[in-house]
Design a protein around this motif. Sequence first.
Motif, mmCIF file in Angstrom:
data_model
loop_
_atom_site.group_PDB
_atom_site.id
_atom_site.type_symbol
_atom_site.label_atom_id
_atom_site.label_comp_id
_atom_site.label_asym_id
_atom_site.label_seq_id
_atom_site.Cartn_x
_atom_site.Cartn_y
_atom_site.Cartn_z
ATOM 1 N N SER A 47 -0.724 4.637 37.959
ATOM 2 C CA SER A 47 -0.802 3.837 36.896
ATOM 3 C C SER A 47 -2.384 3.451 36.511
ATOM 4 O O SER A 47 -2.863 3.249 35.488
ATOM 5 N N CYS A 48 -3.304 3.899 37.406
ATOM 6 C CA CYS A 48 -4.630 3.721 37.517
ATOM 7 C C CYS A 48 -5.250 4.646 36.479
ATOM 8 O O CYS A 48 -5.130 5.974 36.556
ATOM 9 N N PRO A 49 -5.940 4.254 35.285
ATOM 10 C CA PRO A 49 -6.352 5.092 34.333
ATOM 11 C C PRO A 49 -7.461 6.166 35.014
ATOM 12 O O PRO A 49 -7.682 7.460 34.596
ATOM 13 N N ALA A 50 -8.152 5.656 36.066
ATOM 14 C CA ALA A 50 -9.200 6.706 36.621
ATOM 15 C C ALA A 50 -8.587 7.409 37.762
ATOM 16 O O ALA A 50 -9.144 8.358 38.655
ATOM 17 N N GLY A 51 -7.334 7.160 38.239
ATOM 18 C CA GLY A 51 -6.585 7.955 39.267
ATOM 19 C C GLY A 51 -7.216 7.508 40.661
ATOM 20 O O GLY A 51 -7.066 8.200 41.816
ATOM 21 N N CYS A 52 -7.543 6.271 40.790
ATOM 22 C CA CYS A 52 -8.346 5.794 42.148
ATOM 23 C C CYS A 52 -7.314 5.768 43.111
ATOM 24 O O CYS A 52 -5.974 5.277 42.761
ATOM 25 N N ASP A 53 -7.466 5.886 44.501
ATOM 26 C CA ASP A 53 -6.656 5.399 45.417
ATOM 27 C C ASP A 53 -6.643 3.934 45.718
ATOM 28 O O ASP A 53 -7.329 3.449 46.678
ATOM 29 N N ALA A 54 -6.072 3.144 44.972
ATOM 30 C CA ALA A 54 -5.934 1.672 45.085
ATOM 31 C C ALA A 54 -5.517 0.968 46.265
ATOM 32 O O ALA A 54 -5.842 0.307 46.859
ATOM 33 N N GLN A 55 -4.222 1.793 46.733
ATOM 34 C CA GLN A 55 -3.831 1.177 48.107
ATOM 35 C C GLN A 55 -4.866 1.540 49.133
ATOM 36 O O GLN A 55 -4.760 0.722 49.920
ATOM 37 N N GLY A 56 -5.332 2.619 49.275
ATOM 38 C CA GLY A 56 -6.389 2.935 50.304
ATOM 39 C C GLY A 56 -7.538 1.854 50.054
ATOM 40 O O GLY A 56 -8.073 1.469 51.029
ATOM 41 N N TYR A 57 -8.051 1.606 48.926
ATOM 42 C CA TYR A 57 -9.042 0.566 48.668
ATOM 43 C C TYR A 57 -8.665 -0.873 49.241
ATOM 44 O O TYR A 57 -9.354 -1.438 49.960
ATOM 45 N N ILE A 58 -7.444 -1.281 48.875
ATOM 46 C CA ILE A 58 -6.928 -2.412 49.140
ATOM 47 C C ILE A 58 -6.890 -2.647 50.678
ATOM 48 O O ILE A 58 -7.233 -3.651 51.396
ATOM 49 N N ALA A 59 -6.163 -1.289 51.363
ATOM 50 C CA ALA A 59 -6.160 -1.403 52.765
ATOM 51 C C ALA A 59 -7.495 -1.502 53.495
ATOM 52 O O ALA A 59 -7.901 -2.168 54.613
ATOM 53 N N LEU A 60 -8.511 -0.875 53.178
ATOM 54 C CA LEU A 60 -10.000 -0.869 53.513
ATOM 55 C C LEU A 60 -10.634 -2.240 53.335
ATOM 56 O O LEU A 60 -11.256 -2.653 54.326
ATOM 57 N N THR A 61 -10.381 -2.745 52.243
ATOM 58 C CA THR A 61 -11.152 -4.182 52.075
ATOM 59 C C THR A 61 -10.398 -5.203 52.829
ATOM 60 O O THR A 61 -11.026 -6.245 53.391
ATOM 61 N N GLY A 62 -9.106 -4.843 53.058
ATOM 62 C CA GLY A 62 -8.337 -5.988 53.980
ATOM 63 C C GLY A 62 -9.020 -5.947 55.362
ATOM 64 O O GLY A 62 -8.838 -6.991 56.096
ATOM 65 N N GLU A 63 -9.373 -4.861 55.931
ATOM 66 C CA GLU A 63 -9.880 -4.949 57.321
ATOM 67 C C GLU A 63 -11.483 -5.009 57.166
ATOM 68 O O GLU A 63 -12.107 -4.941 58.170
ATOM 69 N N GLY A 64 -12.003 -5.441 56.215
ATOM 70 C CA GLY A 64 -13.483 -5.727 55.885
ATOM 71 C C GLY A 64 -14.475 -4.498 55.757
ATOM 72 O O GLY A 64 -15.714 -4.648 56.033
ATOM 73 N N LYS A 65 -13.920 -3.308 55.723
ATOM 74 C CA LYS A 65 -14.473 -2.048 55.594
ATOM 75 C C LYS A 65 -14.895 -1.696 54.212
ATOM 76 O O LYS A 65 -14.442 -0.917 53.438
ATOM 77 N N TYR A 66 -15.991 -2.561 53.289
ATOM 78 C CA TYR A 66 -16.137 -2.698 51.993
ATOM 79 C C TYR A 66 -16.873 -1.282 51.868
ATOM 80 O O TYR A 66 -16.874 -0.695 50.805
ATOM 81 N N ARG A 67 -17.892 -0.794 52.654
ATOM 82 C CA ARG A 67 -18.676 0.338 52.383
ATOM 83 C C ARG A 67 -17.624 1.587 52.164
ATOM 84 O O ARG A 67 -17.841 2.526 51.221
#
Length: 198
Positions: free
Chosen positions: A167-187
């Motif tokens: 559903s993301c217009p840019a085709g981003c890996d949204a779930q991967g992004y959410i998982a990484l930010t949840g672990e505090g891995k912002y970079r």
Amino acid sequence: MSRDQGDRTVGSVLVVGGGIGGIQSALDLAESGYYVYLVEKSPTIGGAMAQLDKTFPTNDCAMCILGPKLVECARHLNIENLTYSEFIGLSGEPGNYTARIRENPSYVDSEACTGCGDCADVCPVTTLSRYDEELAEQNAIYRPFPQASPNVFTIAKEPEHRLCELSCPAGCDAQGYIALTGEGKYREAMSLIKQTVP
């Protein structure tokens, strides 16, 4: 885990399956003084009884029977609900077993989720509801039913494709992004997004 008290072994108990039978077993064991781990593969306890309107043969309201048990099971100090988890295996010997449990990611921080539903209100992605036997749609972030225990939302993940990414217009890996930010891995999260949107 167990400890010896005189001539009897006392420890914790593992109940696999969070349907009405598993819930009642967990409550009975907890009231007997055992610490109970209730393992359920779906995001909430309640099983198929949560989907029923009436029960046979008395024609009683299914949720009227199940609802108080859900609340009691969630609040009991001797019960730990391990939802969205799978029993993998058991090793050891009588009185000293070790269970292996796989916890599936819900992609929602259960400690921070208040169950308000604001996330579902703004989620643009829909999928078929398993709770409604795929006869109705639900948002990709959902709570299986209003009385669900625990009262925590879950992001649906389909085995063949990622709903948020589609559903993301840019085709981003949204779930991967959410998982990484949840672990505090912002970079790492930012570099993941920059792979598709430089």
